[in-house]
Design an enzyme around this catalytic site. Structure first.
Site, short mmCIF file in Angstrom:
data_model
loop_
_atom_site.label_atom_id
_atom_site.label_comp_id
_atom_site.label_asym_id
_atom_site.label_seq_id
_atom_site.Cartn_x
_atom_site.Cartn_y
_atom_site.Cartn_z
N HIS A 19 0.81 -1.21 0.00
CA HIS A 19 0.00 0.00 0.00
C HIS A 19 0.85 1.26 0.00
O HIS A 19 2.00 1.28 0.42
CB HIS A 19 -0.98 0.01 1.18
CG HIS A 19 -0.38 0.35 2.50
ND1 HIS A 19 0.43 -0.51 3.20
CD2 HIS A 19 -0.46 1.47 3.26
CE1 HIS A 19 0.81 0.04 4.34
NE2 HIS A 19 0.29 1.25 4.40
N TYR A 58 -0.33 16.16 4.07
CA TYR A 58 0.27 16.41 5.38
C TYR A 58 1.46 15.48 5.65
O TYR A 58 2.22 15.71 6.59
CB TYR A 58 -0.79 16.25 6.48
CG TYR A 58 -0.89 14.87 7.10
CD1 TYR A 58 -0.34 14.62 8.36
CD2 TYR A 58 -1.51 13.82 6.43
CE1 TYR A 58 -0.42 13.36 8.93
CE2 TYR A 58 -1.60 12.57 6.99
CZ TYR A 58 -1.06 12.33 8.24
OH TYR A 58 -1.12 11.08 8.81
#
Length: 566
Positions: free
Chosen positions: A428, A509
Site C-alpha cells: 500500500h 500532510y
C-alpha cells in the site's frame, strides 16, 4: 577504482549501495569505526541481494521500502546501525561529519505506506534508534505524562501501563496499528482516535542530537533541574529533567520543537507525551450512511459537533471498501479484477450490514455526560434518511466497530493490517491530502481521488479522519507489488493526485519518499519562501548534509537538487 582505507587494512565490506561521492574505502573505514563503537551485533552491512527481503509488519526489514512502488532496491541502505545509547548517537554523528556520510534515523521502521525505513539517498546508513533505545523512562500519574525512547511501541507503552497498574488511571492514544513507535509517530505528526488523537499536539519536551553531535532539550527541558548530589557528574542524557519539562511545552524564546518534526534537522532521542486521564466511562458507536452522496450532509453535520466538542474524539468516516477489506480480500466479494461498480458496493454494504460510508465515534465521561452527548449526536444525524445507529454489542463478533471500540479507547490492535491483502501480493501507498470540514469540499475531493483511482484500474479505499477544523483524507492505494505494470500506474496515480489536489488548494500532510520533492514543490507560495527558509536552517546547522538529506524535500547544499529531485 576502489581504494584501500587510510588505515591500510584490506577492504572487508562491499555494500550494494554507496552514498554519492564516497568510495568503498571511505565506507569501510567509517563502518569499522562504528563497529568498534557499538559492537558487531549492532551493525549489519548490506552486501547481498539476499538481505533485501520485504519482511512483514511484525518482522520489518530496515534495508528498503517493503511496499516498493519503484524497483525494490531503488531506496537502499548501505548498512543498518543500532546505537546502544545517546552517547553512541553523538559519536556516530561526529564520525559522519568527517566525510559527509549521510545518516537516515528511524525509530521502529514501520512507517508503512510512506516508505518504511528506506533512506531517501541510497547508500545512507539507516540508524535503528529503536533496537536498544527502547525504554519507558517515566510515567507520571499526577502530571499524566510519559517519557519514552524511540523504540517504545504503542503496545509496549500499553503493556507498561497495565503491568504497573496504571491503566485504570491513565489511557494512551493509539493509531490504527499498535506496533509503531510512540516517538516516531509523533514526530511524523501521525494521528490516533481518542480526544488525544493529535499526537504532535500532545508531545511535550524533546531531547535531540543535533547534526554537530551536540545534545539539547527543548522547552522547559532547557532549564536544568536543581543539581542534586546523586546526579553530579552524570552524562547529560542521564541528568534529570526539569520538573515542568513535560507540563509546559513552550519554555522561553523561540519555540523550536517543530524543527524536529518531519524534518532532517536532528535526531530525537527522548520525547515527553501527555496521557489521557481515565474519563470515568466510555462508549463507542457506529452510524451507517446508506448512500455515497450522504457524505456531503454528514460532513456538514459533523463540523459544528466537532467544533463544539460534542464529538470529543477524532472520529472517522470510512468508505465501505476499507471496512470490507479488513474483513476479507477482494476475491471473497467479487470475481472482478477491474474496479468495483456502485452496484457491487451496495451489495457488499448490504452483505456486511454497513453503509456506503460508516462513521465511527466514541463518547467519554460519566453516564449522564455520555447520554447527553449521544442524544445530541443521534438527533443531528437522524436528518439523513436511512441512517442506522449501533453500539458494539449490536454487531457481529468480528465487526469493525468491535475493533474500533478498542482503538478509540487507546488499546493497540493489529486488525487493520488485513486490508493490505485486498489484492494478491498486497502492498500500500498512502495519499493524504487535507480537507476542509465542509460537505462540498469532501465530495469534491472524494470525487477526484476516486476517479483517478479508477483510471489507474484500482478500487478507491479511504477514510476521512476528522480533526478539530480539518479532515485528514487518507486514500489507501492498495496494489500488487509483483505486478510491474500496476506499480507504474500507482506512480502515475499519486503524482497525478498531488497535482490535482494542489490545483484545488489541497496539500498533503505526510508522504512517501518518492514524492517528497513534488509535494514540497506545491508549497510554493511567494516563490517557495517556505522551502528556502528550511534550506537556510538546514545548511546552517548541518553544513555537511549528514542528517536525512532530502527528507520532506529539504536538501542540503552539498547535494545538487537538479540531480536528486524526483
Amino acid at each position: 577504482m576502489t581504494k584501500t582505507p587510510a588505515s591500510g587494512q584490506p577492504l572487508k565490506f562491499k555494500p550494494l549501495a554507496l552514498p554519492p561521492k564516497l568510495t568503498n574505502g571511505d565506507f569501510n573505514e567509517f563502518i569499522q569505526e562504528v563497529i568498534e563503537l557499538v559492537g558487531t551485533e549492532n551493525v549489519e552491512v548490506i552486501t547481498s541481494k539476499d538481505q533485501i527481503e520485504d519482511g512483514s509488519y511484525m518482522n520489518p526489514r530496515h534495508t528498503h521500502d517493503p511496499h516498493h512502488i519503484m524497483e525494490q532496491d531503488y531506496f537502499l541502505a548501505s548498512a543498518i546501525v543500532a546505537p546502544r545509547n545517546v552517547a553512541d548517537v553523538q559519536a556516530i554523528v561526529r564520525l559522519a561529519n568527517k566525510i559527509s556520510f549521510p545518516l537516515w534515523p528511524i525509530s521502529i521502521g514501520r512507517n508503512y505506506g510512506y516508505g518504511g525505513a528506506a533512506p531517501r539517498v541510497s547508500g545512507s546508513i539507516v540508524m535503528d534508534m529503536g533496537k536498544n533505545l527502547n525504554r519507558v523512562l517515566d510515567v507520571n500519574e499526577e502530571g499524566a505524562y510519559c517519557l519514552v525512547e524511540p523504540g517504545v511501541t504503542f503496545h509496549n507503552l500499553y503493556d507498561y501501563l497495565v503491568a504497573n497498574n496504571l491503566w485504570d488511571k491513565l489511557w494512551m492514544d493509539v493509531p490504527d496499528l499498535g506496533g509503531g513507535s510512540v516517538l516516531g509517530n509523533a514526530v511524523e505528526r501521525g494521528v490516533g482516535y481518542t480526544p488525544y488523537g493529535d499526537h504532535w499536539m500532545m508531545h511535550c519536551g524533546m531531547e535531540v542530537v543535533l547534526p554537530n553531535g551536540e545534545l539539547i532539550r527543548t522547552g522547559m527541558g532547557a532549564l536544568p533541574d536543581p543539581e542534586r548530589p546523586e546526579t553530579m557528574g552524570l552524562r547529560p542524557e542521564y541528568q534529570p529533567w526539569n520538573k515542568t519539562a513535560h507540563l509546559f511545552p513552550y519554555g522561553f524564546g523561540p519555540y523550536i520543537d517543530g524543527l524536529f518534526s518531519q524534518s532532517n534537522m536532528g535526531i530525537v532521542t527522548k520525547l515527553g507525551m501527555w496521557l489521557m486521564p481515565n474519563p470515568g466511562g466510555y462508549q463507542s458507536y457506529l452510524i451507517t450512511l446508506p448512500k455515497e452522496e450522504d457524505l456531503k450532509q454528514a460532513v456538514d453535520i459533523i463540523r459544528p459537533l466537532r467544533l463544539n466538542m460534542a464529538l470529543q474524539n477524532v472520529p472517522t468516516i470510512r468508505h465501505i471498501l476499507l471496512d470490507a477489506a479488513v474483513l476479507g480480500d477482494k476475491a471473497s466479494y467479487s470475481s472482478k479484477t477491474e474496479p468495483l461498480s456502485d452496484e457491487d458496493l451496495d451489495r457488499i454494504a448490504k452483505q456486511l450490514n454497513l453503509g456506503r460510508w460508516n462513521f465511527y465515534g466514541a463518547l467519554y465521561g460519566p453516564d449522564r455526560i455520555r447520554n447527553a452527548l449521544w442524544e445530541t449526536v443521534k438527533e443531528a444525524f437522524l436528518v439523513i434518511p436511512g441512517v442506522k445507529f449501533y453500539f458494539p454489542e449490536d454487531t457481529a463478533e468480528n465487526s469493525i466497530l468491535r475493533v474500533r471500540h478498542k482503538t478509540m479507547q487507546g488499546i493497540p490492535t493489529y486488525d487493520e493490517l488485513k486490508w493490505i491483502d485486498w489484492v494478491p501480493n498486497g502492498a500500500h501507498l498512502f495519499f493524504s491530502p487535507i480537507a476542509k470540514v465542509a460537505g462540498e469540499d469532501a465530495m469534491l475531493q472524494y470525487g477526484i481521488t476516486k476517479q483517478r483511482c479508477q483510471e489507474a484500474g484500482l478500487d478507491f479505499i479511504g477514510t476521512f479522519t476528522v480533526g478539530m477544523r480539518e479532515m485528514h483524507h487518507i486514500v489507501c492505494i492498495v496494489f500488487n507489488k509483483k505486478d510491474l505494470q500496476q506499480k507504474k500506474k500507482v506512480q502515475w496515480l499519486i503524482r497525478t493526485l498531488i497535482d490535482d489536489c494542489a490545483a484545488n488548494g489541497w496539500g498533503e500532510y505526510r508522504t512517501h519518499l518518492a514524492v517528497m520533492d513534488q509535494i514540497m514543490g506545491t508549497y510554493n507560495w511567494n516563490n517557495s519562501s517556505f522551502l528556502k527558509f528550511n534550506e537556510v536552517i538546514k545548511n546552517a546547522i548541518d553544513p555537511n548534509g549528514i542528517i536525512a538529506p532530502g527528507k520532506s524535500g529539504v536538501w542540503p547544499t552539498k547535494y545538487s537538487q537538479v540531480g536528486w529531485k524526483l
